[in-house]
Motif scaffolding. Sequence first.
Motif, PDB file in Angstrom:
ATOM      1  N   LEU A 140      23.574  10.152  29.675  1.00 39.02           N
ATOM      2  CA  LEU A 140      22.441   9.544  29.001  1.00 39.02           C
ATOM      3  C   LEU A 140      22.464   8.069  29.393  1.00 39.02           C
ATOM      4  O   LEU A 140      23.506   7.411  29.301  1.00 39.02           O
ATOM      5  N   VAL A 141      21.345   7.540  29.840  1.00 33.63           N
ATOM      6  CA  VAL A 141      21.292   6.170  30.338  1.00 33.63           C
ATOM      7  C   VAL A 141      20.871   5.212  29.228  1.00 33.63           C
ATOM      8  O   VAL A 141      19.924   5.485  28.485  1.00 33.63           O
ATOM      9  N   VAL A 142      21.593   4.108  29.130  1.00 32.51           N
ATOM     10  CA  VAL A 142      21.290   3.049  28.167  1.00 32.51           C
ATOM     11  C   VAL A 142      21.222   1.710  28.898  1.00 32.51           C
ATOM     12  O   VAL A 142      21.795   1.554  29.972  1.00 32.51           O
ATOM     13  N   LYS A 143      20.529   0.748  28.304  1.00 33.65           N
ATOM     14  CA  LYS A 143      20.438  -0.576  28.917  1.00 33.65           C
ATOM     15  C   LYS A 143      21.582  -1.499  28.497  1.00 33.65           C
ATOM     16  O   LYS A 143      21.889  -2.447  29.190  1.00 33.65           O
ATOM     17  N   ASP A 144      22.197  -1.214  27.349  1.00 33.56           N
ATOM     18  CA  ASP A 144      23.261  -2.075  26.830  1.00 33.56           C
ATOM     19  C   ASP A 144      24.394  -1.204  26.305  1.00 33.56           C
ATOM     20  O   ASP A 144      24.306  -0.652  25.204  1.00 33.56           O
ATOM     21  N   ILE A 145      25.458  -1.075  27.081  1.00 36.73           N
ATOM     22  CA  ILE A 145      26.563  -0.184  26.728  1.00 36.73           C
ATOM     23  C   ILE A 145      27.293  -0.657  25.476  1.00 36.73           C
ATOM     24  O   ILE A 145      27.744   0.164  24.675  1.00 36.73           O
ATOM     25  N   ASN A 163      34.503   8.320  20.183  1.00 36.09           N
ATOM     26  CA  ASN A 163      34.138   8.015  21.567  1.00 36.09           C
ATOM     27  C   ASN A 163      35.230   7.228  22.265  1.00 36.09           C
ATOM     28  O   ASN A 163      36.168   6.771  21.628  1.00 36.09           O
ATOM     29  N   SER A 164      35.070   7.055  23.568  1.00 38.46           N
ATOM     30  CA  SER A 164      36.070   6.364  24.386  1.00 38.46           C
ATOM     31  C   SER A 164      36.022   4.856  24.259  1.00 38.46           C
ATOM     32  O   SER A 164      36.946   4.169  24.679  1.00 38.46           O
ATOM     33  N   GLY A 165      34.931   4.313  23.733  1.00 39.79           N
ATOM     34  CA  GLY A 165      34.691   2.880  23.830  1.00 39.79           C
ATOM     35  C   GLY A 165      34.216   2.581  25.240  1.00 39.79           C
ATOM     36  O   GLY A 165      34.340   3.422  26.132  1.00 39.79           O
ATOM     37  N   PRO A 166      33.647   1.401  25.464  1.00 39.52           N
ATOM     38  CA  PRO A 166      33.185   1.073  26.811  1.00 39.52           C
ATOM     39  C   PRO A 166      34.335   1.065  27.813  1.00 39.52           C
ATOM     40  O   PRO A 166      35.418   0.542  27.524  1.00 39.52           O
TER      41      PRO A 166
END
Length: 139
Positions: free
Chosen positions: A73-78, A92-95
């Motif tokens: 899924l694409v996001v503009k701000d991770i 989640n893994s975190g960034p």
Amino acid sequence: MECRLEVVVVPVSDVEKAREFYVDKLGFRLDTDHQAGESFRVIQVTPPGSACSIVFGRGMGDGKPGSVKGTHLVVKDIVAAHAELEAAGVENSGPVHFAEGGVMTPGPHPEGADYGSFVFFADPDGNSWALQQIVSPAR
């Protein structure tokens, strides 16, 4: 041939848990929840801003719950997307980014490169997803 990917089928074991995860936790739009008897139910949800929907349910084929792996899924701000997952209680893994040699490294890509930062998570059945930061798509 021109074609568009508009639906991805995600096999799940518990339709209600999946609906709660995708709609209530991730904030996907509920497009339809249709039941035809006890053995068939289809739910279609769409991520905000996406042209592609996700379908799951009961009596929809023979896919094994948890078998969908690595859908992006694409996001503009991770960083902001990660904060939303955390606020929703999604493990989640975190960034992370991939450093030299393909080593997964904590934190977003140091230069903020498109296609370079990710957050990985899974639904209750183990279907795995990746958020990928892309601000300026190559296409």
